[in-house]
Design an enzyme around this catalytic site. Structure first.
Site, mmCIF file in Angstrom:
data_model
loop_
_atom_site.group_PDB
_atom_site.id
_atom_site.type_symbol
_atom_site.label_atom_id
_atom_site.label_comp_id
_atom_site.label_asym_id
_atom_site.label_seq_id
_atom_site.Cartn_x
_atom_site.Cartn_y
_atom_site.Cartn_z
ATOM 1 C CG ASP A 96 -1.865 0.573 1.304
ATOM 2 O OD1 ASP A 96 -1.966 2.167 0.641
ATOM 3 O OD2 ASP A 96 -2.820 1.047 2.306
ATOM 4 C CG ASP A 119 -7.788 2.553 -8.137
ATOM 5 O OD1 ASP A 119 -7.599 2.419 -9.776
ATOM 6 O OD2 ASP A 119 -7.643 1.703 -7.664
ATOM 7 C CE LYS A 123 -21.964 3.646 -5.870
ATOM 8 N NZ LYS A 123 -21.792 2.130 -5.099
ATOM 9 C CG ASP A 155 -9.509 8.357 -16.627
ATOM 10 O OD1 ASP A 155 -8.686 7.989 -15.832
ATOM 11 O OD2 ASP A 155 -10.316 7.873 -16.999
ATOM 12 C CB THR A 192 0.170 4.145 -17.383
ATOM 13 O OG1 THR A 192 -0.986 5.004 -17.862
ATOM 14 C CG2 THR A 192 1.024 5.109 -16.588
ATOM 15 C CG HIS A 193 -0.889 -0.990 -20.010
ATOM 16 N ND1 HIS A 193 0.700 -1.934 -18.697
ATOM 17 C CD2 HIS A 193 -0.634 -1.757 -20.815
ATOM 18 C CE1 HIS A 193 1.212 -1.750 -19.676
ATOM 19 N NE2 HIS A 193 0.245 -2.898 -20.804
ATOM 20 C CG PHE A 194 -5.483 3.191 -16.678
ATOM 21 C CD1 PHE A 194 -6.456 2.118 -16.142
ATOM 22 C CD2 PHE A 194 -7.178 3.907 -16.418
ATOM 23 C CE1 PHE A 194 -7.116 1.374 -15.735
ATOM 24 C CE2 PHE A 194 -8.232 3.190 -16.036
ATOM 25 C CZ PHE A 194 -7.886 2.327 -15.719
HETATM 26 C C1 LIG Z 1 -6.704 2.917 -12.845
HETATM 27 S S1 LIG Z 1 -4.726 2.016 -12.216
HETATM 28 C C2 LIG Z 1 -3.942 2.430 -12.924
HETATM 29 C C3 LIG Z 1 -2.843 1.861 -12.806
HETATM 30 C C4 LIG Z 1 -1.953 2.322 -13.940
HETATM 31 N N1 LIG Z 1 -1.451 3.682 -13.514
HETATM 32 C C5 LIG Z 1 -2.133 3.247 -15.230
HETATM 33 O O1 LIG Z 1 -1.659 4.227 -15.787
HETATM 34 O O2 LIG Z 1 -2.123 2.316 -16.061
HETATM 35 C C6 LIG Z 1 -5.100 2.181 -10.432
HETATM 36 C C7 LIG Z 1 -3.673 1.201 -9.618
HETATM 37 O O3 LIG Z 1 -3.135 2.177 -8.503
HETATM 38 C C8 LIG Z 1 -3.333 1.114 -7.357
HETATM 39 N N2 LIG Z 1 -3.490 0.851 -6.351
HETATM 40 C C9 LIG Z 1 -5.364 1.210 -5.824
HETATM 41 N N3 LIG Z 1 -4.266 2.225 -4.313
HETATM 42 C C10 LIG Z 1 -2.639 1.942 -4.419
HETATM 43 C C11 LIG Z 1 -2.282 2.389 -3.144
HETATM 44 N N4 LIG Z 1 -2.613 2.666 -2.124
HETATM 45 N N5 LIG Z 1 -1.071 1.362 -3.270
HETATM 46 C C12 LIG Z 1 -0.937 1.184 -4.156
HETATM 47 N N6 LIG Z 1 -1.280 1.238 -4.977
HETATM 48 C C13 LIG Z 1 -2.974 1.215 -5.631
HETATM 49 C C14 LIG Z 1 -4.320 -0.179 -8.327
HETATM 50 O O4 LIG Z 1 -4.266 -1.738 -7.772
HETATM 51 C C15 LIG Z 1 -4.069 -1.056 -9.445
HETATM 52 O O5 LIG Z 1 -3.199 -0.816 -10.460
#
Ligand SMILES: C[S@@+](CC[C@H](N)C(=O)[O-])C[C@H]1O[C@@H](n2cnc3c(N)ncnc32)[C@H](O)[C@@H]1O
Length: 215
Positions: A96, A119, A123, A155, A192-194
């Site tokens: 985390d 993320d 909500k 985004d 990034t992939h996103f």
């Molecule tokens: C929407 S994805 C985006 C992934 C990547 N950054 C991209 O742009 O392709 C968000 C990522 O953040 C991770 N994540 C969420 N909260 C986190 C935290 N507290 N510490 C580390 N990773 C976290 C999720 O598991 C997920 O893989």
């Protein structure tokens, strides 16, 4: 992260040295203990499948890149990608990010912090789960070296504006510095992939840079 299936990791690939559990991170913090050398350190929080880590570590061999990813299967996938690319200046912590910053990362220690497409927790009642909250933004300011940079892309326009407002209200980071969109020269030439997913579906991407200055 979108809950799409991940490609299978090649079982012959040994990435065990590139993937660290929270308990394996050094205490007290010493990036040299992770990378085996003294070099500027950049951290990406929420590395997902690891495209940024792979491209950045490959193109900046003089900098060490640590990805922190809370979802273990994504952390493994990203570490495997670094191993496949033969990179020695990248690692992934399966942890985390909030906890790593709050408990381990010393003040004035990071050359850069990267947060891409965190993320959104759409909500209203879930917004308190967002990574880019007041506490985390203060850890960003605290842990950056003077001159160090924060890179934040999303985004979600509302998340972008809210984060910029929080940064202005609770930190002295200088910004936002606008980041222009660059043409993608090949299929993986995205941050990034996103970012790739958003741009291929013609969605907007909001990008900002910030810098810690000595005042
Ligand atoms: C929407 S994805 C985006 C992934 C990547 N950054 C991209 O742009 O392709 C968000 C990522 O953040 C991770 N994540 C969420 N909260 C986190 C935290 N507290 N510490 C580390 N990773 C976290 C999720 O598991 C997920 O893989």
């Amino acid at each position: 992260m979108g809950r799409r299936a991940l490609r299978k990791i090649d079982p012959s690939l040994d990435f065990s040295k590139l993937l660290l559990e929270f308990e394996q991170l050094p205490r007290p913090w010493r990036a040299e203990a992770i990378f085996g050398r003294v070099a500027p350190l950049a951290i990406e929080v929420g590395s997902g499948k690891g495209l940024f880590l792979r491209n950045a570590a490959g193109s900046q061999p003089g900098t060490d890149f640590l990805g922190i990813e809370i979802a273990h299967r994504y952390a493994r996938f990203a570490a495997a990608g670094l191993a496949k690319a033969g990179l020695t200046n990248g690692r992934v912590a399966s942890a985390d990010g909030m906890r790593v910053f709050a408990e381990l990362i010393p003040s004035d220690s990071l050359a850069a912090i990267h947060v891409y497409f965190p993320d959104p927790w759409w909500k209203k009642r879930h917004r308190k789960r967002r990574l880019m909250n007041e506490t985390f933004l203060q850890h960003i300011e605290r842990t950056l070296l003077p001159g160090g940079a924060l890179h934040f892309w999303t985004d979600v326009e509302e998340y972008f504006r809210t984060t910029l407002d929080l940064l202005a209200a609770h930190t002295r980071l200088r910004g936002p510095i606008a980041v222009p969109e660059t043409p993608a020269e090949h299929d993986l030439a995205y941050r990034t992939h996103f970012e790739r997913r958003m741009r291929l579906s013609n969605e907007s991407v909001y990008r900002a840079g910030f810098r810690k200055v000595i005042v």
